[in-house]
Design a protein around this motif. Structure first.
Motif, PDB file in Angstrom:
ATOM      1  N   GLY A 157     -57.302 -45.073  34.477  1.00 51.27           N
ATOM      2  CA  GLY A 157     -58.032 -45.958  34.893  1.00 51.27           C
ATOM      3  C   GLY A 157     -59.403 -45.812  34.802  1.00 51.27           C
ATOM      4  O   GLY A 157     -60.142 -46.874  35.738  1.00 51.27           O
ATOM      5  N   ASN A 158     -59.792 -45.545  33.658  1.00 52.46           N
ATOM      6  CA  ASN A 158     -61.197 -45.764  33.756  1.00 52.46           C
ATOM      7  C   ASN A 158     -60.951 -47.138  33.045  1.00 52.46           C
ATOM      8  O   ASN A 158     -61.199 -46.998  31.533  1.00 52.46           O
ATOM      9  N   THR A 159     -60.844 -48.300  33.363  1.00 54.02           N
ATOM     10  CA  THR A 159     -61.067 -49.044  32.555  1.00 54.02           C
ATOM     11  C   THR A 159     -62.707 -50.002  31.640  1.00 54.02           C
ATOM     12  O   THR A 159     -61.999 -50.486  30.509  1.00 54.02           O
ATOM     13  N   GLN A 160     -63.327 -49.299  32.258  1.00 59.86           N
ATOM     14  CA  GLN A 160     -64.713 -49.705  31.761  1.00 59.86           C
ATOM     15  C   GLN A 160     -64.525 -49.088  30.433  1.00 59.86           C
ATOM     16  O   GLN A 160     -65.405 -49.393  29.103  1.00 59.86           O
ATOM     17  N   SER A 161     -64.272 -47.661  30.570  1.00 63.24           N
ATOM     18  CA  SER A 161     -64.440 -46.505  29.034  1.00 63.24           C
ATOM     19  C   SER A 161     -63.527 -47.491  27.935  1.00 63.24           C
ATOM     20  O   SER A 161     -63.712 -46.973  26.672  1.00 63.24           O
ATOM     21  N   LYS A 162     -62.404 -47.852  28.533  1.00 62.29           N
ATOM     22  CA  LYS A 162     -60.772 -47.719  27.372  1.00 62.29           C
ATOM     23  C   LYS A 162     -61.177 -49.025  26.503  1.00 62.29           C
ATOM     24  O   LYS A 162     -61.618 -49.543  25.798  1.00 62.29           O
ATOM     25  N   ARG A 163     -62.111 -50.315  27.496  1.00 60.95           N
ATOM     26  CA  ARG A 163     -63.162 -51.969  26.844  1.00 60.95           C
ATOM     27  C   ARG A 163     -63.872 -51.439  25.816  1.00 60.95           C
ATOM     28  O   ARG A 163     -64.161 -51.555  24.801  1.00 60.95           O
ATOM     29  N   VAL A 164     -64.705 -49.967  26.345  1.00 59.83           N
ATOM     30  CA  VAL A 164     -66.149 -50.317  25.389  1.00 59.83           C
ATOM     31  C   VAL A 164     -65.225 -49.409  23.828  1.00 59.83           C
ATOM     32  O   VAL A 164     -65.748 -49.635  22.724  1.00 59.83           O
ATOM     33  N   GLN A 165     -64.603 -48.602  24.067  1.00 63.67           N
ATOM     34  CA  GLN A 165     -63.488 -47.990  23.160  1.00 63.67           C
ATOM     35  C   GLN A 165     -62.583 -48.458  22.461  1.00 63.67           C
ATOM     36  O   GLN A 165     -63.122 -48.970  20.924  1.00 63.67           O
ATOM     37  N   GLU A 166     -62.408 -49.844  22.720  1.00 66.16           N
ATOM     38  CA  GLU A 166     -61.789 -51.331  21.714  1.00 66.16           C
ATOM     39  C   GLU A 166     -62.521 -51.528  21.087  1.00 66.16           C
ATOM     40  O   GLU A 166     -62.292 -52.233  20.199  1.00 66.16           O
ATOM     41  N   LYS A 167     -64.041 -52.268  21.935  1.00 67.42           N
ATOM     42  CA  LYS A 167     -64.933 -52.704  21.559  1.00 67.42           C
ATOM     43  C   LYS A 167     -65.808 -52.575  19.822  1.00 67.42           C
ATOM     44  O   LYS A 167     -65.706 -53.096  19.816  1.00 67.42           O
ATOM     45  N   LEU A 168     -65.535 -50.894  19.810  1.00 63.29           N
ATOM     46  CA  LEU A 168     -66.000 -50.449  19.423  1.00 63.29           C
ATOM     47  C   LEU A 168     -64.825 -50.043  18.123  1.00 63.29           C
ATOM     48  O   LEU A 168     -65.387 -49.502  16.964  1.00 63.29           O
ATOM     49  N   GLY A 169     -64.016 -50.239  18.187  1.00 65.67           N
ATOM     50  CA  GLY A 169     -63.225 -50.164  17.522  1.00 65.67           C
ATOM     51  C   GLY A 169     -61.878 -49.516  17.118  1.00 65.67           C
ATOM     52  O   GLY A 169     -61.473 -48.765  16.138  1.00 65.67           O
ATOM     53  N   PHE A 170     -62.024 -48.911  18.176  1.00 63.44           N
ATOM     54  CA  PHE A 170     -61.069 -47.481  17.776  1.00 63.44           C
ATOM     55  C   PHE A 170     -59.367 -47.836  17.928  1.00 63.44           C
ATOM     56  O   PHE A 170     -59.373 -48.463  18.708  1.00 63.44           O
ATOM     57  N   ILE A 171     -58.743 -46.571  17.996  1.00 66.51           N
ATOM     58  CA  ILE A 171     -57.734 -47.299  17.184  1.00 66.51           C
ATOM     59  C   ILE A 171     -57.019 -46.169  18.234  1.00 66.51           C
ATOM     60  O   ILE A 171     -56.832 -45.280  18.806  1.00 66.51           O
ATOM     61  N   TYR A 172     -55.738 -46.957  19.120  1.00 68.58           N
ATOM     62  CA  TYR A 172     -55.359 -45.563  20.088  1.00 68.58           C
ATOM     63  C   TYR A 172     -54.726 -44.542  19.067  1.00 68.58           C
ATOM     64  O   TYR A 172     -53.597 -45.062  18.347  1.00 68.58           O
ATOM     65  N   HIS A 173     -54.442 -43.485  19.918  1.00 69.06           N
ATOM     66  CA  HIS A 173     -54.201 -41.876  18.960  1.00 69.06           C
ATOM     67  C   HIS A 173     -52.609 -41.602  19.454  1.00 69.06           C
ATOM     68  O   HIS A 173     -51.552 -41.594  19.300  1.00 69.06           O
ATOM     69  N   HIS A 174     -53.323 -41.246  21.118  1.00 68.94           N
ATOM     70  CA  HIS A 174     -51.963 -40.374  21.847  1.00 68.94           C
ATOM     71  C   HIS A 174     -52.671 -40.627  23.353  1.00 68.94           C
ATOM     72  O   HIS A 174     -53.399 -40.959  23.489  1.00 68.94           O
ATOM     73  N   THR A 175     -51.531 -40.006  24.250  1.00 70.33           N
ATOM     74  CA  THR A 175     -51.715 -39.485  25.721  1.00 70.33           C
ATOM     75  C   THR A 175     -51.468 -38.366  25.948  1.00 70.33           C
ATOM     76  O   THR A 175     -50.024 -37.586  25.406  1.00 70.33           O
ATOM     77  N   CYS A 176     -52.218 -37.524  26.708  1.00 69.11           N
ATOM     78  CA  CYS A 176     -51.799 -36.600  27.805  1.00 69.11           C
ATOM     79  C   CYS A 176     -51.358 -36.364  28.590  1.00 69.11           C
ATOM     80  O   CYS A 176     -51.990 -36.992  29.723  1.00 69.11           O
ATOM     81  N   ASP A 177     -49.742 -35.870  29.961  1.00 67.05           N
ATOM     82  CA  ASP A 177     -49.729 -36.684  30.839  1.00 67.05           C
ATOM     83  C   ASP A 177     -50.525 -35.342  31.993  1.00 67.05           C
ATOM     84  O   ASP A 177     -50.432 -35.386  32.808  1.00 67.05           O
ATOM     85  N   GLU A 178     -51.108 -33.851  30.989  1.00 68.27           N
ATOM     86  CA  GLU A 178     -51.536 -33.089  32.447  1.00 68.27           C
ATOM     87  C   GLU A 178     -52.232 -32.125  31.652  1.00 68.27           C
ATOM     88  O   GLU A 178     -52.475 -31.542  31.351  1.00 68.27           O
ATOM     89  N   VAL A 179     -53.981 -33.477  31.413  1.00 71.52           N
ATOM     90  CA  VAL A 179     -55.167 -32.356  31.094  1.00 71.52           C
ATOM     91  C   VAL A 179     -56.119 -32.279  31.835  1.00 71.52           C
ATOM     92  O   VAL A 179     -55.492 -32.710  32.889  1.00 71.52           O
ATOM     93  N   PRO A 180     -55.842 -30.626  32.252  1.00 71.43           N
ATOM     94  CA  PRO A 180     -57.231 -29.886  33.070  1.00 71.43           C
ATOM     95  C   PRO A 180     -58.303 -30.507  32.844  1.00 71.43           C
ATOM     96  O   PRO A 180     -58.965 -30.681  31.962  1.00 71.43           O
ATOM     97  N   VAL A 181     -59.202 -31.277  33.880  1.00 68.56           N
ATOM     98  CA  VAL A 181     -60.665 -31.706  34.305  1.00 68.56           C
ATOM     99  C   VAL A 181     -60.782 -30.162  35.263  1.00 68.56           C
ATOM    100  O   VAL A 181     -61.245 -30.358  36.345  1.00 68.56           O
ATOM    101  N   PRO A 182     -61.655 -29.113  34.193  1.00 75.52           N
ATOM    102  CA  PRO A 182     -61.611 -28.242  34.989  1.00 75.52           C
ATOM    103  C   PRO A 182     -63.366 -28.823  36.672  1.00 75.52           C
ATOM    104  O   PRO A 182     -63.227 -27.640  37.879  1.00 75.52           O
ATOM    105  N   LEU A 183     -64.300 -29.063  35.288  1.00 73.14           N
ATOM    106  CA  LEU A 183     -65.012 -29.556  36.964  1.00 73.14           C
ATOM    107  C   LEU A 183     -64.488 -29.999  37.786  1.00 73.14           C
ATOM    108  O   LEU A 183     -65.673 -30.043  39.072  1.00 73.14           O
TER     109      LEU A 183
END
Length: 181
Positions: free
Chosen positions: A132-158
């Motif tokens: 859902g964080n499309t802005q961050s996704k776009r930044v990473q694409e602009k920078l040249g990062f390449i997709y590696h993997h997706t995790c369905d259950e990432v703990p977000v403790p805070l």
């Protein structure tokens, strides 16, 4: 301190608590990145003292002002769960809402990535975003990062929740090829 055409990246100081709070209290900033909006200047001061302390953590400032308008960091081993290697790190960033859409994060990140690969001897930089964080996704694409993997259950403790997390990667070799073209 690192510099770009429009920005200065410098260490955080306690005097930045007021400006940190001014931007970090916005509910559109922290929660999408996995941390709650700040509720007081004291909480922001605590974050400066205890969170924004990494060796490669910087306040983002426009060159014509010393006001901290965002944060960017290469999270080195021991400060990230994306790697346990000393020659790898994680890129993290955010910027105050009034500065969205101006290209400041890609500009700051480009310099920090260069610094990581050229000055720190990093071989791989990881970077992620929550679904859902499309802005961050776009930044990473602009920078040249390449997709590696997706995790369905990432703990977000805070935030006391679990999310879908997407992880991208950039190697020094990959980065070097883009610098020559």
């Amino acid at each position: 301190m690192l510099q770009t055409k429009r920005l200065a990246l410098r260490p955080w100081t306690e005097t930045d608590a007021e400006s940190l709070y001014a931007y970090a209290k916005d509910p559109d900033i922290g929660p999408i990145a996995g941390w709650p909006a700040h509720t007081s200047e004291e909480e922001s001061l605590d974050a400066i003292r205890n969170v924004l302390t990494g060796a490669e953590c910087y306040a983002i400032c426009k060159k014509d002002s010393d006001e901290a308008i965002g944060a960017i960091e290469l999270k080195l081993n021991g400060h990230t769960d994306m790697t346990e290697r000393d020659d790898e790190c994680e890129l993290g960033y955010w910027i105050g809402k009034p500065f969205w859409g101006r290209g400041y994060i890609p500009e700051a990140a480009t310099e920090l990535i260069r610094h990581g690969f050229e000055d720190l001897g990093i071989t791989t930089i990881w970077c992620g975003y929550y679904d859902g964080n499309t802005q961050s996704k776009r930044v990473q694409e602009k920078l040249g990062f390449i997709y590696h993997h997706t995790c369905d259950e990432v703990p977000v403790p805070l935030m006391n929740e679990t999310r879908i997390g997407h992880t991208n990667v950039m190697t020094k070799e990959q980065w070097s090829r883009t610098q020559k073209s």
